[in-house]
Design a protein around this motif. Structure first.
Motif, PDB file in Angstrom:
ATOM      1  N   TYR A  20     -21.576  -1.780  -0.638  1.00 48.86           N
ATOM      2  CA  TYR A  20     -21.911  -3.068  -0.032  1.00 48.86           C
ATOM      3  C   TYR A  20     -20.768  -3.558   0.845  1.00 48.86           C
ATOM      4  N   LEU A  21     -19.529  -3.262   0.447  1.00 48.19           N
ATOM      5  CA  LEU A  21     -18.397  -3.567   1.309  1.00 48.19           C
ATOM      6  C   LEU A  21     -18.470  -2.724   2.579  1.00 48.19           C
ATOM      7  N   ILE A  22     -18.947  -1.483   2.430  1.00 44.38           N
ATOM      8  CA  ILE A  22     -19.115  -0.609   3.595  1.00 44.38           C
ATOM      9  C   ILE A  22     -20.247  -1.127   4.492  1.00 44.38           C
ATOM     10  N   SER A  23     -21.341  -1.586   3.872  1.00 42.68           N
ATOM     11  CA  SER A  23     -22.535  -1.940   4.638  1.00 42.68           C
ATOM     12  C   SER A  23     -22.307  -3.091   5.604  1.00 42.68           C
ATOM     13  N   VAL A  24     -21.344  -3.988   5.295  1.00 41.10           N
ATOM     14  CA  VAL A  24     -21.127  -5.113   6.205  1.00 41.10           C
ATOM     15  C   VAL A  24     -20.626  -4.624   7.557  1.00 41.10           C
ATOM     16  N   GLY A  25     -19.936  -3.472   7.551  1.00 41.41           N
ATOM     17  CA  GLY A  25     -19.504  -2.908   8.825  1.00 41.41           C
ATOM     18  C   GLY A  25     -20.663  -2.419   9.666  1.00 41.41           C
ATOM     19  N   TYR A  26     -21.815  -2.210   9.020  1.00 39.00           N
ATOM     20  CA  TYR A  26     -23.000  -1.729   9.728  1.00 39.00           C
ATOM     21  C   TYR A  26     -23.887  -2.881  10.205  1.00 39.00           C
ATOM     22  N   MET A  27     -23.462  -4.118   9.939  1.00 44.16           N
ATOM     23  CA  MET A  27     -24.252  -5.260  10.412  1.00 44.16           C
ATOM     24  C   MET A  27     -23.339  -6.371  10.918  1.00 44.16           C
ATOM     25  N   ASP A  28     -22.200  -5.955  11.506  1.00 38.64           N
ATOM     26  CA  ASP A  28     -21.259  -6.948  12.018  1.00 38.64           C
ATOM     27  C   ASP A  28     -21.691  -7.402  13.415  1.00 38.64           C
ATOM     28  N   THR A  83     -24.821   3.808  -2.143  1.00 38.09           N
ATOM     29  CA  THR A  83     -24.754   3.972  -0.690  1.00 38.09           C
ATOM     30  C   THR A  83     -26.138   3.893  -0.056  1.00 38.09           C
ATOM     31  N   ALA A  84     -27.120   4.574  -0.656  1.00 36.88           N
ATOM     32  CA  ALA A  84     -28.476   4.595  -0.101  1.00 36.88           C
ATOM     33  C   ALA A  84     -29.081   3.191  -0.039  1.00 36.88           C
ATOM     34  N   VAL A  85     -28.927   2.430  -1.121  1.00 41.14           N
ATOM     35  CA  VAL A  85     -29.490   1.071  -1.160  1.00 41.14           C
ATOM     36  C   VAL A  85     -28.795   0.175  -0.141  1.00 41.14           C
ATOM     37  N   ALA A  86     -27.467   0.219  -0.118  1.00 38.63           N
ATOM     38  CA  ALA A  86     -26.705  -0.667   0.769  1.00 38.63           C
ATOM     39  C   ALA A  86     -26.957  -0.350   2.245  1.00 38.63           C
ATOM     40  N   LEU A  87     -26.985   0.944   2.602  1.00 40.82           N
ATOM     41  CA  LEU A  87     -27.178   1.303   4.009  1.00 40.82           C
ATOM     42  C   LEU A  87     -28.610   1.079   4.461  1.00 40.82           C
ATOM     43  N   ASN A  88     -29.567   1.196   3.565  1.00 43.25           N
ATOM     44  CA  ASN A  88     -30.939   0.858   3.938  1.00 43.25           C
ATOM     45  C   ASN A  88     -31.083  -0.637   4.197  1.00 43.25           C
ATOM     46  N   LEU A  89     -30.349  -1.445   3.460  1.00 39.84           N
ATOM     47  CA  LEU A  89     -30.333  -2.873   3.737  1.00 39.84           C
ATOM     48  C   LEU A  89     -29.717  -3.138   5.112  1.00 39.84           C
ATOM     49  N   ALA A  90     -28.631  -2.418   5.416  1.00 39.23           N
ATOM     50  CA  ALA A  90     -28.000  -2.556   6.729  1.00 39.23           C
ATOM     51  C   ALA A  90     -28.963  -2.127   7.836  1.00 39.23           C
ATOM     52  N   PHE A  91     -29.722  -1.036   7.600  1.00 38.07           N
ATOM     53  CA  PHE A  91     -30.712  -0.591   8.587  1.00 38.07           C
ATOM     54  C   PHE A  91     -31.771  -1.665   8.809  1.00 38.07           C
ATOM     55  N   PHE A  92     -32.214  -2.299   7.718  1.00 34.64           N
ATOM     56  CA  PHE A  92     -33.203  -3.371   7.838  1.00 34.64           C
ATOM     57  C   PHE A  92     -32.668  -4.498   8.729  1.00 34.64           C
ATOM     58  N   VAL A  93     -31.413  -4.892   8.531  1.00 38.02           N
ATOM     59  CA  VAL A  93     -30.833  -5.978   9.330  1.00 38.02           C
ATOM     60  C   VAL A  93     -30.738  -5.582  10.795  1.00 38.02           C
ATOM     61  N   ASN A  94     -30.230  -4.366  11.066  1.00 37.72           N
ATOM     62  CA  ASN A  94     -30.106  -3.914  12.456  1.00 37.72           C
ATOM     63  C   ASN A  94     -31.461  -3.784  13.134  1.00 37.72           C
ATOM     64  N   ALA A  95     -32.423  -3.203  12.400  1.00 36.98           N
ATOM     65  CA  ALA A  95     -33.770  -3.075  12.959  1.00 36.98           C
ATOM     66  C   ALA A  95     -34.375  -4.450  13.203  1.00 36.98           C
ATOM     67  N   ALA A  96     -34.101  -5.409  12.302  1.00 42.56           N
ATOM     68  CA  ALA A  96     -34.625  -6.766  12.460  1.00 42.56           C
ATOM     69  C   ALA A  96     -34.084  -7.416  13.729  1.00 42.56           C
ATOM     70  N   ILE A  97     -32.792  -7.201  14.019  1.00 45.10           N
ATOM     71  CA  ILE A  97     -32.200  -7.783  15.232  1.00 45.10           C
ATOM     72  C   ILE A  97     -32.843  -7.170  16.472  1.00 45.10           C
ATOM     73  N   LEU A  98     -32.976  -5.821  16.470  1.00 41.21           N
ATOM     74  CA  LEU A  98     -33.575  -5.145  17.632  1.00 41.21           C
ATOM     75  C   LEU A  98     -35.034  -5.565  17.806  1.00 41.21           C
ATOM     76  N   ILE A  99     -35.776  -5.636  16.698  1.00 38.97           N
ATOM     77  CA  ILE A  99     -37.190  -6.040  16.755  1.00 38.97           C
ATOM     78  C   ILE A  99     -37.299  -7.492  17.209  1.00 38.97           C
TER      79      ILE A  99
END
Length: 620
Positions: free
Chosen positions: A33-41, A249-265
């Motif tokens: 989860y600490l890693i995932s914030v870097g994927y939605m900064d 890792t899988a749970v946290a990065l999928n959450l990050a993917f959801f956030v990034n996809a949400a911004i793009l969508i």
């Protein structure tokens, strides 16, 4: 003794042994989860907004591909930390020559500054959107988040993870609500998962998305954070740790993917669909959301932006500490590490606002993410080498299919970067005045390419040098015959506090009556700092009298002593007297203060021991 563990302040601070069932699984949850914030900064926001507004749902597949690559690389990073007990920077230090580690550190530090730049801009924009604060003031305020990091580090690993998870939760809920507001077309969203050829602006933004998603400093950070869990150093214990960390890792990065996809969508549904194809600015997105959907969506947008920026700041600092300690073996205080990184990132942000105006910050955000992507190869290639080595990883070396996937991902990232560099340089070369390209750009590109080739080839050629890689600090030496050390010239730093008696007693034990003792006191008054040894103020005279009393007292006990008074900075004065008089041992008393008091009063003992080449005995 120096601490050599990665993030030694929190190393093995979370115990997993005493927990069973689902509680045991939960004890491993946190690092990702600490890693995932870097994927939605905020850097992700800029690339996602640019991609969604300009190309609609077309680049969702790039997000998905980036997320899959990130999942693979982060799982390799966790595996390295669990099995070898080294973070990626430490492993690189042991595997590559020193002259390679210096540029590797420089490139990794550049990536962290680029990441921090995105967070500074995001925080400043979020504060402006919520409170109307000018961007230049918002950027200035971000210097003070160092205090937050100090607080979290002192509270422990779980407190830090709790803070980060709460920030991630705020971001996720904000975008979940916004998705209901904008009502995207599900059919077009699904179509966006179909891969397509990229060129021009689409390629530039796609590489920005990859750089914003697969962040190089996260690979260093994850390999260190997994070591905060105390596990059994057996095959069974490490296998279990790898499994549970993969779930994390899988749970946290999928959450990050959801956030990034949400911004793009969000950008595709709100802007691309309405013919607004050039919305790369976060401020524009906020304003347009207000016009189209009212006040709720833009407010959530601003709150999520601030939460994302603040959480990413904390993880960026930790990554910077890991990289500096790992590659060049330099350890400094976290607050200073944070301040240096922040200042390096603030300078280009200030420059951009002052010379190009607030409107240029969006382009700077996207550029920062492209810089991150360009650095990826220097982190990914060593990571794959280290986790593939059966001699070092033993039963936990990655399987052939994973190697193919990992090297394919690395090749894809590097190929896209090469294509981008060629396109950018070709574009610059079309300008009339291009001498600087041949003087600066071409040599820099050649050096970077040669370094990348060396990083790739060295582990393949140098496989025989296994012992050097496996021993972090060299082999233990034969101590040999022990002879008594007799000190003849011993310096004693005194401050006329209750500590002096204990300090002097320990010094006398070291030398006995055969040694000569030198009593040192430093006058720190303003007059002493400016006028040095010509000052004779009341404090100087009082201190001189006190030193004479100590000398007479020692003489009565049968010890020979000489007194010295220094002036000005305590550490420098003590070190100068010690070096000038060729002391063989220096005995000092420690005040025992730490934390904030260290910032206010300084750390004399630490400063002195770096300025002298003799043993220093510290008495508490």
């Amino acid at each position: 003794m120096a601490k050599t563990e990665s993030l030694s302040e929190v190393h093995q601070s979370v115990n997993t042994d005493k927990r069973k069932g689902w509680r045991r699984i939960l004890s491993f949850i946190g690092p990702a989860y600490l890693i995932s914030v870097g994927y939605m900064d905020p850097g992700n926001w800029a690339t996602d907004l640019a991609g969604g507004s300009k190309f609609g749902y077309q680049l969702i597949w790039v997000l998905l591909m980036s997320n899959l690559i990130a999942l693979l690389l982060q799982s390799l990073s966790a595996r390295l930390g669990i099995v070898r007990g080294l973070d990626l920077a430490q492993a690189s230090k042991h595997a590559y020559p020193k002259w390679v580690n210096i540029p590797l550190f420089g490139l990794a530090q550049t990536a962290i500054v680029a990441c921090d730049l995105a967070e500074i801009i995001g925080m400043a924009i979020g504060l402006q959107l919520l409170f109307g604060l000018p961007l230049i003031w918002g950027i200035s305020i971000t210097i003070f988040d160092t205090i937050l990091l100090l607080f979290l580090l002192n509270r422990g690993m779980r407190a830090m993870e709790g803070f980060i998870v709460s920030m991630v939760f705020i971001v996720g809920i904000s975008f979940l609500v916004e998705m209901f507001i904008v009502e995207p077309s599900l059919k077009e969203v699904v179509k966006g998962f179909e891969p397509s050829l990229l060129s021009g602006d689409a390629l530039y933004i796609a590489i920005g998305i990859i750089g914003a998603t697969v962040m190089p400093h996260n690979l260093y950070l994850h390999s260190s954070l997994v070591q905060t869990r105390k596990i059994e150093r057996t095959n069974k214990g490490m296998k279990e740790a790898i499994k549970f960390n993969f779930i994390d890792t899988a749970v946290a990065l999928n959450l990050a993917f959801f956030v990034n996809a949400a911004i793009l969508i969000l950008a595709a549904a709100a802007f691309f669909r309405n013919g607004l194809h050039e919305v790369a600015e976060i401020q524009d997105a906020h304003k347009l959301l207000s016009n189209i959907f009212g006040n709720v969506a833009p407010t959530l947008f601003a709150i999520a932006l601030i939460a994302a920026g603040q959480s990413s700041t904390v993880t960026g600092t930790l990554a910077g500490q890991i990289i500096m300690e790992g590659h060049i073996n330099l350890r400094i205080q976290p607050w200073l590490r944070r301040l240096i990184t922040r200042l390096l990132a603030i300078i280009p942000a200030f420059f951009t606002i002052l010379y190009y105006g607030d409107g240029a910050l969006g382009s700077l955000l996207v550029l920062s993410q492209v810089v991150l992507s360009l650095q990826l190869g220097f982190a990914v290639i060593p990571l794959i080498h280290f986790t593939s080595d059966k001699k070092l990883m033993k039963d936990f070396a990655i399987k052939t299919w994973m190697k193919v996937w990992a090297w394919g991902s690395a090749f894809l990232i590097i190929s896209l970067n090469v294509k981008l560099v060629i396109e950018e340089i070709s574009g610059w070369a079309k300008d009339a005045n291009t001498w600087w390209i041949y003087v600066f750009v071409f040599p820099a590109v050649v050096l970077v390419v040669l370094l990348l080739l060396y990083v790739f080839l060295h582990p393949l050629i140098n496989k025989g040098n296994l012992q050097r890689q496996m021993v972090p600090h060299g082999n233990a030496l034969d101590i040999g015959k022990i002879e008594k050390i007799s000190y003849e010239r011993i310096g004693i730093a005194v401050d006329f506090s209750t500590n002096d008696r204990n300090t002097i007693r320990h010094a006398l034990i070291q030398g006995g009556k055969d040694a000569h003792y030198y009593l040192i006191h430093v006058v720190e008054t303003a007059a002493a700092r400016y006028h040095g040894d010509i000052v004779m103020d009341h404090e100087t005279q009082s201190d001189a009298n006190n030193l004479e009393k100590y000398k007479i007292n020692l003489a009565d006990l049968g010890y020979d002593a000489t007194v010295f008074i220094g002036f000005g900075g305590t550490a420098k004065a003590i070190a100068d007297i010690s070096n000038k008089n060729k002391f063989e041992l220096l005995v000092m008393g420690a005040h025992g203060h730490k934390g904030l008091k260290d910032l206010i009063f300084g750390t004399t003992v630490d400063s002195v021991r770096h300025k002298v080449n003799i043993p220093v005995l510290i008495i508490r």
